[in-house]
Write a protein that holds these residues in place. Structure first.
Motif, PDB file in Angstrom:
ATOM      1  N   GLU A 100      13.155  44.286  -4.107  1.00 24.25           N
ATOM      2  CA  GLU A 100      14.091  45.226  -3.492  1.00 24.25           C
ATOM      3  C   GLU A 100      14.880  44.581  -2.358  1.00 24.25           C
ATOM      4  O   GLU A 100      16.045  44.871  -2.153  1.00 24.25           O
ATOM      5  CB  GLU A 100      13.341  46.464  -2.981  1.00 24.25           C
ATOM      6  N   GLY A 101      14.208  43.691  -1.598  1.00 24.98           N
ATOM      7  CA  GLY A 101      14.887  43.013  -0.500  1.00 24.98           C
ATOM      8  C   GLY A 101      16.015  42.130  -0.997  1.00 24.98           C
ATOM      9  O   GLY A 101      16.977  41.864  -0.284  1.00 24.98           O
ATOM     10  N   TRP A 126      19.502  43.473  -1.128  1.00 19.79           N
ATOM     11  CA  TRP A 126      20.154  43.411   0.174  1.00 19.79           C
ATOM     12  C   TRP A 126      20.872  42.067   0.333  1.00 19.79           C
ATOM     13  O   TRP A 126      22.012  41.998   0.757  1.00 19.79           O
ATOM     14  CB  TRP A 126      19.129  43.622   1.286  1.00 19.79           C
ATOM     15  N   MET A 129      20.095  50.999  -3.014  1.00 23.63           N
ATOM     16  CA  MET A 129      19.387  50.599  -1.790  1.00 23.63           C
ATOM     17  C   MET A 129      18.905  51.796  -0.972  1.00 23.63           C
ATOM     18  O   MET A 129      17.826  51.756  -0.390  1.00 23.63           O
ATOM     19  CB  MET A 129      20.275  49.682  -0.943  1.00 23.63           C
ATOM     20  N   VAL A 157      15.663  50.453   1.014  1.00 25.14           N
ATOM     21  CA  VAL A 157      16.118  49.190   1.603  1.00 25.14           C
ATOM     22  C   VAL A 157      17.169  49.488   2.669  1.00 25.14           C
ATOM     23  O   VAL A 157      17.247  48.817   3.696  1.00 25.14           O
ATOM     24  CB  VAL A 157      16.701  48.250   0.513  1.00 25.14           C
ATOM     25  N   MET A 158      17.965  50.530   2.424  1.00 28.92           N
ATOM     26  CA  MET A 158      18.999  50.935   3.373  1.00 28.92           C
ATOM     27  C   MET A 158      18.591  52.261   4.014  1.00 28.92           C
ATOM     28  O   MET A 158      17.909  53.068   3.380  1.00 28.92           O
ATOM     29  CB  MET A 158      20.343  51.080   2.630  1.00 28.92           C
ATOM     30  N   LYS A 159      18.999  52.452   5.239  1.00 24.69           N
ATOM     31  CA  LYS A 159      18.718  53.706   5.941  1.00 24.69           C
ATOM     32  C   LYS A 159      19.270  54.890   5.138  1.00 24.69           C
ATOM     33  O   LYS A 159      20.208  54.709   4.363  1.00 24.69           O
ATOM     34  CB  LYS A 159      19.376  53.678   7.327  1.00 24.69           C
ATOM     35  N   SER A 175      28.318  40.516   8.224  1.00 24.90           N
ATOM     36  CA  SER A 175      26.862  40.545   8.010  1.00 24.90           C
ATOM     37  C   SER A 175      26.162  41.345   9.093  1.00 24.90           C
ATOM     38  O   SER A 175      25.254  42.130   8.804  1.00 24.90           O
ATOM     39  CB  SER A 175      26.307  39.121   7.973  1.00 24.90           C
ATOM     40  N   CYS A 204      24.065  44.756   8.527  1.00 24.00           N
ATOM     41  CA  CYS A 204      22.647  44.792   8.894  1.00 24.00           C
ATOM     42  C   CYS A 204      22.280  46.038   9.682  1.00 24.00           C
ATOM     43  O   CYS A 204      21.106  46.441   9.708  1.00 24.00           O
ATOM     44  CB  CYS A 204      22.256  43.529   9.668  1.00 24.00           C
ATOM     45  N   LYS A 233      20.613  48.445   7.372  1.00 21.77           N
ATOM     46  CA  LYS A 233      19.341  48.076   6.730  1.00 21.77           C
ATOM     47  C   LYS A 233      18.185  48.849   7.355  1.00 21.77           C
ATOM     48  O   LYS A 233      18.109  49.008   8.577  1.00 21.77           O
ATOM     49  CB  LYS A 233      19.105  46.573   6.881  1.00 21.77           C
ATOM     50  N   ALA A 234      17.300  49.325   6.499  1.00 24.01           N
ATOM     51  CA  ALA A 234      16.115  50.050   6.976  1.00 24.01           C
ATOM     52  C   ALA A 234      15.190  49.101   7.704  1.00 24.01           C
ATOM     53  O   ALA A 234      15.115  47.917   7.366  1.00 24.01           O
ATOM     54  CB  ALA A 234      15.406  50.697   5.795  1.00 24.01           C
ATOM     55  N   GLU A 235      14.484  49.614   8.704  1.00 27.80           N
ATOM     56  CA  GLU A 235      13.503  48.785   9.428  1.00 27.80           C
ATOM     57  C   GLU A 235      12.353  48.447   8.478  1.00 27.80           C
ATOM     58  O   GLU A 235      11.926  49.301   7.699  1.00 27.80           O
ATOM     59  CB  GLU A 235      12.959  49.551  10.644  1.00 27.80           C
TER      60      GLU A 235
END
Length: 201
Positions: A86-87, A90, A144, A149-151, A191, A195, A198-200
């Motif tokens: 999954e990463g 990203w 994502m 993977v994404m908020k 980038s 970022c 991107k989810a924590e």
């Protein structure tokens, strides 16, 4: 008979697009004459008018072809950066955005798509080819967000902002006095902005 005629029309379109692509890249839209374009394609002005309406219509067809190639190339580069985790989707998103921005250094893309295109055809975000880029971005963002993977952000908003950021970064690079100096700054900022979505871990 109708099939033959259609085939011939497609052949003429392809010849005119190829001739225009070469002329627009070498001379720019304003300096490429319709007579030169049609002579290089071995066709008449009538064929140009019939297929594209005018020189502007021909530019739109060339931009669409090039924009499609840019999107395909960026996707290919993104796919190479992605594995199965999954990463990795990203990493694919970041690589795709960077690749799209980097194409602003390509002389043909720079002149036709990023300089002459907006000057003659208007806002690139309204081009049909950009809508297909947006649709691809939307698919990736949806995947994502769904996988965490994404908020949990609005998919349409995130897709438009990511797509718009890459496009505007490419436009900035192309129009700058020193594109090679501007490019790394544009990619780094893209980038960092991405970022933020991107989810924590």
């Amino acid at each position: 008979m109708a099939g033959k005629r259609l085939e011939k029309m497609e052949e003429n379109r392809a010849k005119l697009i190829a001739a225009a692509r070469k002329a627009f890249a070498e001379k720019g839209f304003a300096n490429a004459s319709m007579d030169d374009l049609t002579a290089d394609a071995g066709l008449t002005r009538g064929a140009l008018y019939h297929n594209f309406g005018d020189k502007r219509g021909l530019l739109a067809a060339v931009v669409e072809q090039l924009d499609g190639e840019m999107a395909a190339r960026a996707r290919e580069i993104g796919a190479k950066s992605a594995g199965n985790g999954e990463g990795d989707i990203w990493l694919a998103l970041l690589a795709e955005g960077a690749a799209y921005i980097e194409m602003a250094l390509d002389p043909e893309i720079q002149r036709i798509v990023l300089l002459d295109g907006p000057a003659v055809l208007g806002d690139p975000s309204q081009w049909p080819s950009q809508n297909s880029c947006l649709a691809e971005t939307r698919k990736g963002v949806h995947a994502m967000v769904e996988s965490g993977v994404m908020k949990p952000v609005d998919i349409e908003a995130a897709s438009r902002l990511l797509n718009g950021a890459a496009l505007n970064a490419a436009l900035w690079v192309a129009a700058s006095d020193n594109p090679t100096e501007v490019l790394p700054k544009a990619i780094e900022a893209f980038s960092l902005m991405a970022c933020g979505l991107k989810a924590e871990p």
